[in-house]
Design a protein around this motif. Structure first.
Motif, PDB file in Angstrom:
ATOM      1  N   GLN A  81      84.093 183.458   3.059  1.00 25.78           N
ATOM      2  CA  GLN A  81      83.553 182.086   2.954  1.00 25.78           C
ATOM      3  C   GLN A  81      84.682 181.074   2.721  1.00 25.78           C
ATOM      4  O   GLN A  81      84.669 179.976   3.269  1.00 25.78           O
ATOM      5  CB  GLN A  81      82.558 181.989   1.799  1.00 25.78           C
TER       6      GLN A  81
ATOM      7  N   MET B  26      85.177 178.741  -5.493  1.00 30.25           N
ATOM      8  CA  MET B  26      84.493 180.022  -5.287  1.00 30.25           C
ATOM      9  C   MET B  26      84.850 180.977  -6.431  1.00 30.25           C
ATOM     10  O   MET B  26      85.990 181.426  -6.542  1.00 30.25           O
ATOM     11  CB  MET B  26      84.945 180.644  -3.955  1.00 30.25           C
TER      12      MET B  26
ATOM     13  N   ASP C 239      83.162 186.934  -0.390  1.00 25.24           N
ATOM     14  CA  ASP C 239      83.500 185.629  -0.982  1.00 25.24           C
ATOM     15  C   ASP C 239      84.721 185.021  -0.287  1.00 25.24           C
ATOM     16  O   ASP C 239      84.747 183.828   0.015  1.00 25.24           O
ATOM     17  CB  ASP C 239      83.775 185.771  -2.496  1.00 25.24           C
TER      18      ASP C 239
ATOM     19  N   SER D 202      78.921 181.945  -4.033  1.00 22.47           N
ATOM     20  CA  SER D 202      78.661 180.628  -3.431  1.00 22.47           C
ATOM     21  C   SER D 202      79.624 179.599  -4.033  1.00 22.47           C
ATOM     22  O   SER D 202      80.176 179.819  -5.118  1.00 22.47           O
ATOM     23  CB  SER D 202      77.208 180.211  -3.647  1.00 22.47           C
TER      24      SER D 202
END
Ligand code: URA
Length: 256
Positions: free
Chosen positions: A246, A222, A243, A212
């Motif tokens: 994102q 991140m 990851d 996150s």
């Protein structure tokens, strides 16, 4: 000119051209250098809330989405401040100090731990086995190494690739923090626990931090597993890819 110097120069040129394009310049006049003024400031959207991190001497940086770049410290300033550094014992064992490479105006910055043998020999971060894997990850995200900026928490190789020790991190990490603030990217990826813990000033394990976004002075950060960890345990790759998806989404949303 050495390969890493050429890459730094190409990264700088690319960044400058991108900045011109961002500010609406779609061509360059055929006039002698210096005959035309640089374009007025780049687009601004949001301010960075923080003062310079880690005791860094960077002037107040503009926000992650723009502001007055001319007010910010340059990577050249930081490199020259670092000089032929002997601030910690790692200086004794180095072949080359490994400052960083890539686009000085990158939207995406990767921060690793410290140079290994190949990096020490070549003076460029992430060029060994873990580096090849990082390059693949960058390319799978749709970028090249010269689109992004890559640096480490410590600039000199720890002996036998041991973990950097607290006094070494303390002596060196301020330069990495200044590099990040000078570039002012849209997103930072912290590779492994040292980078994540140093940037976020926490002792939390990477297993808890990754997955996150965290806040680094107004810039989304991140944390993810270090590429060297993926070489030891391939099952971690899918987490890193989650990851990075994102990160890609955040960058894509931003440009809309
Ligand atoms: N590992 C790192 O953390 N950095 C490098 O530059 C190479 C390997």
């Amino acid at each position: 000119m050495q390969r890493h110097e050429r890459q730094e120069l190409l990264g700088a040129l690319r960044g400058y051209l991108e900045e011109l394009a961002d500010s609406g310049v779609d061509g360059l006049p055929l006039e002698p250098a210096g005959a035309s003024a640089p374009p007025a400031g780049v687009t601004a959207t949001a301010p960075v809330s923080a003062a310079s991190p880690g005791g860094a001497t960077a002037p107040a940086a503009a926000g992650p989405a723009g502001g007055d770049r001319s007010q910010r410290e340059s990577l050249e300033d930081i490199r020259s401040d670092l000089g032929e550094c002997r601030r910690c014992g790692l200086a004794d064992g180095r072949t080359n100090l490994v400052f960083g490479v890539g686009n000085p105006h990158a939207r995406l910055v990767f921060v690793g731990e410290g140079p290994g043998r190949d990096e020490d020999l070549q003076g460029e971060p992430f060029v060994g086995e873990a580096g090849k894997l990082l390059t693949k990850i960058i390319e799978a995200m749709g970028f090249t190494r010269s689109d992004v900026y890559i640096c480490n928490v410590v600039k000199c190789r720890p002996p036998q690739n041991r973990d950097p020790q607290a006094p070494e991190v303390e002596a060196c990490s301020t330069f990495m923090l200044r590099q990040v603030m000078a570039i002012n990217p849209r997103v930072i990826v912290a590779l492994g626990k040292f980078a994540a813990q140093t940037l976020l000033a926490t002792k939390a394990p990477i297993t808890r931090l990754r997955g996150s976004f965290h806040d680094f002075h107004g810039i989304p950060l991140m944390p993810t597993f270090h590429p060297a960890a993926l070489l030891r345990d391939a099952s971690l790759k899918r987490h890193v890819w989650e990851d990075m998806k994102q990160v890609m989404k955040l960058l894509a949303d931003e440009t809309q």
